[in-house]
Write an enzyme that holds these catalytic residues in place. Sequence first.
Site, PDB file in Angstrom:
ATOM      1  N   GLU A  72       0.811  -1.213   0.000  1.00  0.00           N
ATOM      2  CA  GLU A  72       0.000   0.000   0.000  1.00  0.00           C
ATOM      3  C   GLU A  72       0.853   1.276   0.000  1.00  0.00           C
ATOM      4  O   GLU A  72       0.332   2.363   0.291  1.00  0.00           O
ATOM      5  CB  GLU A  72      -0.940   0.012   1.206  1.00  0.00           C
ATOM      6  CG  GLU A  72      -2.027  -1.037   1.171  1.00  0.00           C
ATOM      7  CD  GLU A  72      -3.116  -0.776   0.137  1.00  0.00           C
ATOM      8  OE1 GLU A  72      -2.928   0.104  -0.718  1.00  0.00           O
ATOM      9  OE2 GLU A  72      -4.141  -1.477   0.200  1.00  0.00           O
ATOM     10  N   HIS A  92      -3.527   1.915   8.470  1.00  0.00           N
ATOM     11  CA  HIS A  92      -4.529   1.277   7.609  1.00  0.00           C
ATOM     12  C   HIS A  92      -4.823  -0.109   8.168  1.00  0.00           C
ATOM     13  O   HIS A  92      -3.904  -0.899   8.399  1.00  0.00           O
ATOM     14  CB  HIS A  92      -4.005   1.178   6.177  1.00  0.00           C
ATOM     15  CG  HIS A  92      -4.852   0.315   5.284  1.00  0.00           C
ATOM     16  ND1 HIS A  92      -6.223   0.453   5.205  1.00  0.00           N
ATOM     17  CD2 HIS A  92      -4.530  -0.703   4.440  1.00  0.00           C
ATOM     18  CE1 HIS A  92      -6.705  -0.425   4.348  1.00  0.00           C
ATOM     19  NE2 HIS A  92      -5.699  -1.152   3.872  1.00  0.00           N
ATOM     20  N   HIS A  94      -7.919  -3.560   8.422  1.00  0.00           N
ATOM     21  CA  HIS A  94      -9.133  -4.232   7.975  1.00  0.00           C
ATOM     22  C   HIS A  94      -9.925  -4.649   9.215  1.00  0.00           C
ATOM     23  O   HIS A  94     -10.467  -5.755   9.275  1.00  0.00           O
ATOM     24  CB  HIS A  94      -8.797  -5.457   7.130  1.00  0.00           C
ATOM     25  CG  HIS A  94      -8.057  -5.149   5.871  1.00  0.00           C
ATOM     26  ND1 HIS A  94      -7.554  -6.131   5.051  1.00  0.00           N
ATOM     27  CD2 HIS A  94      -7.740  -3.975   5.279  1.00  0.00           C
ATOM     28  CE1 HIS A  94      -6.947  -5.580   4.011  1.00  0.00           C
ATOM     29  NE2 HIS A  94      -7.034  -4.262   4.138  1.00  0.00           N
ATOM     30  N   TYR A 113     -19.752  12.232  20.540  1.00  0.00           N
ATOM     31  CA  TYR A 113     -18.856  13.372  20.387  1.00  0.00           C
ATOM     32  C   TYR A 113     -17.410  12.999  20.085  1.00  0.00           C
ATOM     33  O   TYR A 113     -16.653  13.810  19.538  1.00  0.00           O
ATOM     34  CB  TYR A 113     -18.915  14.270  21.635  1.00  0.00           C
ATOM     35  CG  TYR A 113     -18.362  13.658  22.892  1.00  0.00           C
ATOM     36  CD1 TYR A 113     -17.001  13.679  23.171  1.00  0.00           C
ATOM     37  CD2 TYR A 113     -19.219  13.063  23.828  1.00  0.00           C
ATOM     38  CE1 TYR A 113     -16.493  13.117  24.331  1.00  0.00           C
ATOM     39  CE2 TYR A 113     -18.715  12.496  24.989  1.00  0.00           C
ATOM     40  CZ  TYR A 113     -17.352  12.533  25.232  1.00  0.00           C
ATOM     41  OH  TYR A 113     -16.855  11.960  26.372  1.00  0.00           O
ATOM     42  N   HIS A 156     -13.149  -2.820   1.668  1.00  0.00           N
ATOM     43  CA  HIS A 156     -11.721  -2.929   1.932  1.00  0.00           C
ATOM     44  C   HIS A 156     -11.413  -2.724   3.412  1.00  0.00           C
ATOM     45  O   HIS A 156     -11.077  -3.682   4.102  1.00  0.00           O
ATOM     46  CB  HIS A 156     -10.980  -1.901   1.066  1.00  0.00           C
ATOM     47  CG  HIS A 156      -9.493  -2.011   1.116  1.00  0.00           C
ATOM     48  ND1 HIS A 156      -8.682  -1.613   0.072  1.00  0.00           N
ATOM     49  CD2 HIS A 156      -8.652  -2.450   2.084  1.00  0.00           C
ATOM     50  CE1 HIS A 156      -7.413  -1.825   0.380  1.00  0.00           C
ATOM     51  NE2 HIS A 156      -7.375  -2.325   1.610  1.00  0.00           N
ATOM     52  N   TYR A 210      -8.135  19.995  26.108  1.00  0.00           N
ATOM     53  CA  TYR A 210      -8.202  18.737  26.850  1.00  0.00           C
ATOM     54  C   TYR A 210      -6.789  18.204  27.157  1.00  0.00           C
ATOM     55  O   TYR A 210      -5.878  18.349  26.342  1.00  0.00           O
ATOM     56  CB  TYR A 210      -8.991  17.712  26.050  1.00  0.00           C
ATOM     57  CG  TYR A 210      -9.134  16.377  26.718  1.00  0.00           C
ATOM     58  CD1 TYR A 210     -10.046  16.186  27.761  1.00  0.00           C
ATOM     59  CD2 TYR A 210      -8.372  15.285  26.316  1.00  0.00           C
ATOM     60  CE1 TYR A 210     -10.194  14.960  28.382  1.00  0.00           C
ATOM     61  CE2 TYR A 210      -8.512  14.046  26.926  1.00  0.00           C
ATOM     62  CZ  TYR A 210      -9.433  13.900  27.960  1.00  0.00           C
ATOM     63  OH  TYR A 210      -9.566  12.672  28.564  1.00  0.00           O
TER      64      TYR A 210
END
Length: 212
Positions: A72, A92, A94, A113, A156, A210
């Site tokens: 990829e 990335h 799956h 949120y 995918h 935060y």
Amino acid sequence: MTLDAERDAVVAHAPELAGLTPGRTGNLSIRRGDRFTVTPTGVAYDAFDAEDVPVVDLDGERVAGRMKPSSEVPMHRHIYRGHADDPGAIVHTHSQWSTTMAVLHEPLPPIHYMIVAVGKRVPVAEYAPYGTEELAANVVAAMEAADATACFIENHGLVVVADDVETAVEHTEHVESLAQLYLQSKAAGGDPVELPDEELETAIEQFEGYGQ
């Protein structure tokens, strides 16, 4: 520029993919300047060391590392070159719930949120064969259109970008959790309620202050 620190970071964080994606189907990369380190292709996440980790330039050429880079690479380099947020890391996967959204071709709406960690919704990028420039362009276009740092890819999986790899992994986990919540709510016979835009804007403001 051998990106030694980034190669060490790939080794350190790659095992986290094991809980997010089956087999060896996930990948991650970390960028510095005009190069990035990326997980090697077809190798267990705990079966390589820093010297094995490929270093790739933004033209897709491997310039260091003993192992071949992820298939990829076109998607990673295209995102680094084209995403408006100029990300420093990409994850990335799956992962099960996100990939369920992907096979449904269904975007994730703002049902909680925490979605503002990656935008106001998670869009779906159009399908193209993995490892292709076409897929890479589709991912960048989907994120850009939604002003998001995450997207599903039709049939995918999931892609998440962030400033650094720690945040990219964390946000991947957020999206996976929210996808699970959304699908479980629908499976229970409910109609998940979306937060209005003004509440999302409030959450974005709160997140800016935060933490420590």
